[in-house]
Scaffold this active site. Structure first.
Site, PDB file in Angstrom:
ATOM      1  N   THR B  17       0.676  -1.565  -0.070  1.00  0.00           N
ATOM      2  CA  THR B  17      -0.079  -0.192  -0.270  1.00  0.00           C
ATOM      3  C   THR B  17       1.168   1.501   0.090  1.00  0.00           C
ATOM      4  OG1 THR B  17      -0.054   0.061   2.435  1.00  0.00           O
ATOM      5  CG2 THR B  17      -2.588  -1.155   0.508  1.00  0.00           C
ATOM      6  N   GLY B  18       2.347   1.608   0.121  1.00  0.00           N
ATOM      7  CA  GLY B  18       3.643   2.022   0.215  1.00  0.00           C
ATOM      8  C   GLY B  18       3.432   2.530  -1.304  1.00  0.00           C
ATOM      9  N   GLU B  20       6.181   3.141  -3.029  1.00  0.00           N
ATOM     10  CA  GLU B  20       7.337   2.659  -3.199  1.00  0.00           C
ATOM     11  C   GLU B  20       6.804   0.903  -3.946  1.00  0.00           C
ATOM     12  OE1 GLU B  20      10.841   2.786  -4.212  1.00  0.00           O
ATOM     13  OE2 GLU B  20      10.542   4.754  -3.879  1.00  0.00           O
ATOM     14  N   GLU B  98      16.939  -0.395   2.616  1.00  0.00           N
ATOM     15  CA  GLU B  98      17.902  -0.691   2.456  1.00  0.00           C
ATOM     16  C   GLU B  98      17.924   0.390   3.871  1.00  0.00           C
ATOM     17  OE1 GLU B  98      20.412   2.579  -0.190  1.00  0.00           O
ATOM     18  OE2 GLU B  98      18.328   3.579  -0.543  1.00  0.00           O
ATOM     19  N   TYR B 159      22.980  -4.122 -13.890  1.00  0.00           N
ATOM     20  CA  TYR B 159      22.520  -3.763 -15.274  1.00  0.00           C
ATOM     21  C   TYR B 159      23.410  -3.922 -16.019  1.00  0.00           C
ATOM     22  CZ  TYR B 159      18.933  -2.278 -11.802  1.00  0.00           C
ATOM     23  OH  TYR B 159      17.901  -2.210 -10.189  1.00  0.00           O
ATOM     24  N   GLU B 209      32.545  -6.603  -4.485  1.00  0.00           N
ATOM     25  CA  GLU B 209      33.112  -5.066  -3.860  1.00  0.00           C
ATOM     26  C   GLU B 209      34.181  -5.518  -3.249  1.00  0.00           C
ATOM     27  OE1 GLU B 209      29.961  -2.545  -2.407  1.00  0.00           O
ATOM     28  OE2 GLU B 209      28.718  -2.381  -4.530  1.00  0.00           O
ATOM     29  N   HIS B 248      27.018   2.460  -0.481  1.00  0.00           N
ATOM     30  CA  HIS B 248      27.219   1.259   0.600  1.00  0.00           C
ATOM     31  C   HIS B 248      27.491   0.884   1.694  1.00  0.00           C
ATOM     32  CE1 HIS B 248      26.219  -1.460  -3.557  1.00  0.00           C
ATOM     33  NE2 HIS B 248      24.927  -0.574  -3.497  1.00  0.00           N
TER      34      HIS B 248
END
Lengths: 387, 293
Positions: B17-18, B20, B98, B159, B209, B248
């Site tokens: 319902t948010g 995002e 996050e 991506y 990373e 990050h």
């Protein structure tokens, strides 16, 4: 988020961890007044977020009030260059004046995040006052550790093992257990991911005292700890990074000559690597994230225009949910708004890229298009004269 | 075949319902993902995008038979939401959120381990099996079905790499963003194990990373098990300065651990093909696999 030693010692006191009594001073006069409230001798310590202060002249032991005044005069306003500050150093704005402790032994004690285990862990060593990474590398048998459970609690037996390992006597082990329980409680209740005492000293009377104090908090948890968040010292931040923070931009100042603006932290780091591989140096890390709108791009451009070292800017966008046409329009508008005069290399790929490229082309913006990451890095290196 | 998710996967969206949650749920449904329920405490009984909303995961699972949940709940409540899904009996939770406090994540991992729930994330783009099931925030159109399994700590790097692979005609079996946090769920070695047993996956790409030692451990696993499929590795952040946090939460080098050079070295010693230049990611993989798969 890091805090100063004096702030960390304040927290330690709250959690029942013995620290020497002391006062903060912003001027030599205040340092003298602080000394008047404490017994001689005194220690005057520079308050900056960096280790290695002692070796750099930021810590002075004083036997007279005159010495305290002289030490405060010398330290306040000095540029402290330590192993951790880099060549740029840090200007000292305040000192901590505390009662001197007669030291019999120096140990090391910490609560740290163990990423591999995915737990908090405790670490102790009989070799205090040294760089703990050096101890770990050279004499790993001098490091004692234990892992906490997922509730971030420590059993006394775990703590006892650490202190017996360090060679403390039974009474001192008892004090150590209480101390470590306090440190763990602090970490758990305040969301600290590093709590460190180096050195932890055994004083002449045989008691444990935290001579130094370092705490690093989980930035993600600051929202639920407003009192901790308020301890942040803006004077410690890089001025450009402080501006970026106020504008809501994820920016790290690096000092090179190519300004970068990229969406996503991983791609941003890879772009920095590509710039280095092509022979130039990145001026900054800037992750425009998933919401690279005109305001954010404009804020990024302003930061780069203010950075005297920047000779050119590389924009690298991989449009996903964030569409290339939106980014392109944002770049065009932001360039106009900020009076962007630096050479621009733009590489764009992903959702609605054709439309994005058309907007850039027809905008009259002066820029160099690049078809791939490799080409973008090569072009910016040529522009900055490093190819 | 694929790993973890496919066309049969039934998904709960926590936070449907948010803003995002709703946006990405719609994208997921357009892609073909079976979104069967939403969960927002206090909003049970509503319907969003034609999907029923429940007050709890338990109700949602009972009513729909959902086996997977994706969490779009803000950081301070995300750990609670993840544990709720685990307690309700779903097999897999994808945690997109996050900035979840790390001490919360430690508790979440313990909770999941006890329940036998698998976790992807947090702070990740999600997981996709091309043309079957997309759970997360990635742009679906860059992915094509094919032989490459992809594991990545970063969203946009996923991506970028996928785009280059697709351009080279190399589709993907499953792509998983494992997230950039310090205490993550399924990690490189776990994913390598899953890809090993997936017959459709013919080769695996790992995008790592600086920070942590997950890449080194994965390299050790590849070496010790004489991993039966070609593995490729890329590391971002080789030129990042020590002690600086790069977006990050995980991408920070402290002391001598987590250094990029060490990861590259571990890859090389394990026989993993190291991709040095991101711009040549797809090209390098395509050339190495030419005539082999």
């Amino acid at each position: 988020m890091n805090i100063h030693e004096y702030q960390a010692k304040g927290l330690f006191a709250k959690y029942g961890i013995p620290v020497p009594q002391g006062y903060l001073a912003l001027t030599p006069q205040e340092a003298v007044e602080a000394a008047g409230k404490l017994e001689a001798p005194w220690v005057v310590k520079a308050q900056v977020h960096a280790g290695g202060r002692g070796k750099a002249g930021g810590v002075k032991v004083c036997k007279t009030v005159e010495e305290v005044e002289a030490a405060a005069k010398a330290i306040i306003g000095m540029k402290l260059v330590t192993k951790q500050t880099g060549e740029a150093g840090k200007i000292v704005h305040k000192v901590w004046v505390e009662s001197g402790t007669s030291i019999a032994r120096e140990l090391y004690l910490a609560v740290v995040l163990d990423r591999t285990a995915g737990r908090l862990a405790c670490m102790a060593s009989p070799d205090g006052g040294m760089d703990i990474e050096t101890v770990a590398a050279e004499t790993p048998d001098h490091i004692f550790t234990c892992k906490l459970d997922a509730a971030h609690e420590i059993w006394p037996f775990q703590a006892r093992k650490l202190f017996f390992g360090c060679g403390l006597d039974a009474k001192q082990v008892g004090e150590g257990v209480k101390m470590l329980q306090g440190l763990v409680k602090l970490a758990k209740e305040e969301d600290a991911v590093l709590v460190e005492i180096n050195p932890l000293c055994v004083n002449a009377e045989g008691h444990l005292v935290a001579l130094d104090a370092k705490v690093n908090f989980d930035d993600a948890a600051l929202k639920r700890h407003p009192a901790i968040a308020a301890l942040d010292d803006p004077e410690e931040a890089d001025p450009l990074e402080l501006k970026a923070k106020e504008a809501g931009v994820n920016y790290v100042h690096l000092g090179g000559e190519v300004g970068t603006m990229v969406n996503g932290a991983g791609l941003a780091m890879a772009t920095m690597d590509a710039i280095k591989q092509a022979g130039s140096t990145p001026a900054n890390f800037l992750d425009a994230g998933g919401g690279a709108n005109e305001d954010m791009v404009a804020a990024g451009f302003s930061l780069m225009l203010e950075d005297p070292n920047v000779k050119g800017v590389l924009i690298n966008i991989f449009g996903g949910i964030l569409r290339c046409d939106i980014v392109a329009q944002g770049v065009v508008n932001a360039a106009k708004r900020t009076g962007m005069t630096l050479p621009l290399v733009i590489r764009m790929e992903g959702t609605n890229v054709e439309e994005g490229r058309r907007i850039l082309k027809e905008s009259g913006l002066n820029y160099h298009p690049a078809a791939s990451m490799s080409e973008a890095a090569r072009k910016i290196a040529e522009i900055t004269g490093r190819a | 075949m694929s790993i973890l998710v496919n066309s049969e996967t039934k998904v709960i969206v926590q936070g449907l319902t948010g803003r995002e949650g709703r946006f990405h749920a719609e994208q997921m449904m357009k892609y073909g993902t079976k979104v069967v329920a939403g969960v927002t405490p206090g909003k049970g009984g509503q319907e969003v995008l034609g999907v029923p909303v429940f007050n709890s995961c338990e109700e949602a699972v009972k009513a729909t038979g959902a086996d997977t949940s994706v969490v779009f709940v803000p950081a301070m409540g995300a750990a609670d939401s993840a544990c709720e899904a685990s307690a309700a009996g779903v097999k897999l939770v994808v945690l997109i959120t996050e900035h979840i406090p790390v001490l919360d994540m430690i508790r979440v991992k313990e909770f999941f381990a006890k329940n036998g729930t698998q976790l992807i994330g947090p702070n990740c783009p999600g997981i996709i099996t091309p043309k079957q099931c997309k759970i997360g925030i990635m742009p679906g159109y860059i992915f094509e079905p094919g032989p490459i399994g992809l594991i990545s700590r970063s969203g946009t790097l996923t991506y970028e790499a996928t785009w280059q692979l697709t351009q080279q005609g190399l589709g993907q079996s499953t792509c998983c963003g494992i997230g950039g946090d310090q205490v993550p769920g399924l990690y490189f070695t776990d994913m390598l194990k899953l890809f090993r047993d997936d017959p459709e996956t013919k080769a695996v790409c790992m995008i790592g990373e600086i920070g942590g030692n997950g890449e080194e451990m994965a390299a050790q696993y590849v070496k010790e098990t004489n991993y039966p499929k070609p593995v490729f590795g890329f590391i971002a952040g080789l030129t990042a300065p020590k002690g600086k946090r790069m977006g990050h939460a995980g991408a920070i080098i402290t002391g001598n651990s987590g250094r990029g050079e060490d990861k590259i070295k571990a890859f090389q010693e394990a026989g993993i093909t190291v991709i040095h230049e991101l711009g040549k990611f797809g090209e390098t993989v395509a050339q190495a696999l030419k005539g082999k798969i």
